[in-house]
Design a protein around this motif. Sequence first.
Motif, PDB file in Angstrom:
ATOM      1  N   ARG A 126      47.176  28.290  50.768  1.00 56.46           N
ATOM      2  CA  ARG A 126      46.632  29.656  50.705  1.00 56.46           C
ATOM      3  C   ARG A 126      46.939  30.299  49.358  1.00 56.46           C
ATOM      4  NH1 ARG A 126      48.772  29.666  55.939  1.00 56.46           N
ATOM      5  NH2 ARG A 126      50.583  30.851  55.237  1.00 56.46           N
ATOM      6  N   GLU A 127      48.150  30.105  48.865  1.00 58.67           N
ATOM      7  CA  GLU A 127      48.532  30.675  47.570  1.00 58.67           C
ATOM      8  C   GLU A 127      47.711  30.072  46.438  1.00 58.67           C
ATOM      9  OE1 GLU A 127      52.748  30.228  47.065  1.00 58.67           O
ATOM     10  OE2 GLU A 127      53.209  31.618  48.699  1.00 58.67           O
ATOM     11  N   ILE A 128      47.509  28.770  46.469  1.00 54.07           N
ATOM     12  CA  ILE A 128      46.706  28.102  45.433  1.00 54.07           C
ATOM     13  C   ILE A 128      45.276  28.617  45.467  1.00 54.07           C
ATOM     14  CG2 ILE A 128      45.675  25.884  44.763  1.00 54.07           C
ATOM     15  CD1 ILE A 128      48.403  24.604  45.558  1.00 54.07           C
ATOM     16  N   ASP A 129      44.708  28.778  46.650  1.00 49.95           N
ATOM     17  CA  ASP A 129      43.352  29.308  46.765  1.00 49.95           C
ATOM     18  C   ASP A 129      43.259  30.712  46.172  1.00 49.95           C
ATOM     19  OD1 ASP A 129      42.523  26.967  47.988  1.00 49.95           O
ATOM     20  OD2 ASP A 129      42.594  27.800  50.021  1.00 49.95           O
ATOM     21  N   THR A 130      44.236  31.558  46.471  1.00 47.83           N
ATOM     22  CA  THR A 130      44.261  32.920  45.937  1.00 47.83           C
ATOM     23  C   THR A 130      44.379  32.899  44.422  1.00 47.83           C
ATOM     24  OG1 THR A 130      45.246  33.803  47.952  1.00 47.83           O
ATOM     25  CG2 THR A 130      45.517  35.111  45.958  1.00 47.83           C
ATOM     26  N   LEU A 131      45.289  32.086  43.909  1.00 43.96           N
ATOM     27  CA  LEU A 131      45.482  32.010  42.464  1.00 43.96           C
ATOM     28  C   LEU A 131      44.254  31.442  41.761  1.00 43.96           C
ATOM     29  CD1 LEU A 131      49.201  30.823  42.384  1.00 43.96           C
ATOM     30  CD2 LEU A 131      48.315  33.091  41.776  1.00 43.96           C
ATOM     31  N   THR A 132      43.592  30.483  42.374  1.00 45.30           N
ATOM     32  CA  THR A 132      42.377  29.916  41.792  1.00 45.30           C
ATOM     33  C   THR A 132      41.294  30.985  41.674  1.00 45.30           C
ATOM     34  OG1 THR A 132      42.897  27.727  42.660  1.00 45.30           O
ATOM     35  CG2 THR A 132      40.594  28.139  42.089  1.00 45.30           C
ATOM     36  N   ARG A 133      41.127  31.798  42.724  1.00 46.42           N
ATOM     37  CA  ARG A 133      40.144  32.884  42.669  1.00 46.42           C
ATOM     38  C   ARG A 133      40.505  33.883  41.579  1.00 46.42           C
ATOM     39  NH1 ARG A 133      40.608  32.357  48.236  1.00 46.42           N
ATOM     40  NH2 ARG A 133      41.961  34.176  48.382  1.00 46.42           N
ATOM     41  N   ARG A 134      41.788  34.211  41.459  1.00 49.08           N
ATOM     42  CA  ARG A 134      42.210  35.172  40.431  1.00 49.08           C
ATOM     43  C   ARG A 134      41.990  34.635  39.026  1.00 49.08           C
ATOM     44  NH1 ARG A 134      47.861  37.621  42.942  1.00 49.08           N
ATOM     45  NH2 ARG A 134      46.868  38.773  44.627  1.00 49.08           N
ATOM     46  N   VAL A 135      42.293  33.371  38.801  1.00 48.54           N
ATOM     47  CA  VAL A 135      42.070  32.770  37.483  1.00 48.54           C
ATOM     48  C   VAL A 135      40.583  32.780  37.156  1.00 48.54           C
ATOM     49  CG1 VAL A 135      42.152  30.593  36.190  1.00 48.54           C
ATOM     50  CG2 VAL A 135      44.168  31.379  37.432  1.00 48.54           C
ATOM     51  N   GLN A 136      39.744  32.436  38.110  1.00 43.36           N
ATOM     52  CA  GLN A 136      38.296  32.448  37.888  1.00 43.36           C
ATOM     53  C   GLN A 136      37.823  33.844  37.514  1.00 43.36           C
ATOM     54  OE1 GLN A 136      36.225  29.851  37.721  1.00 43.36           O
ATOM     55  NE2 GLN A 136      34.608  31.258  37.151  1.00 43.36           N
ATOM     56  N   MET A 137      38.320  34.847  38.228  1.00 44.96           N
ATOM     57  CA  MET A 137      37.944  36.224  37.945  1.00 44.96           C
ATOM     58  C   MET A 137      38.405  36.624  36.539  1.00 44.96           C
ATOM     59  SD  MET A 137      38.823  39.686  40.115  1.00 44.96           S
ATOM     60  CE  MET A 137      40.556  39.286  40.120  1.00 44.96           C
TER      61      MET A 137
END
Length: 68
Positions: free
Chosen positions: A31-42
């Motif tokens: 879950r943390e990796i998914d959240t961080l991936t979305r934030r990096v993309q943004m």
Amino acid sequence: MQDRLEHVEEELAHLRRAVDDLSDVVARQTREIDTLTRRVQMLMERAAEAEAIATGQLPPADEVPPHY
């Protein structure tokens, strides 16, 4: 023989607990990796937009090919 069986059952219970604990950790990290991936993309999109505004050019991914 009974003592040995009890020892094996006890060890199995500990191993099951360890597996459950590790499974919880992996799920949380996913879950943390998914959240961080979305934030990096943004952040990457924002940086590209800021660069486009600063240079007055569209990022290469947004440019229309010359044959259009």
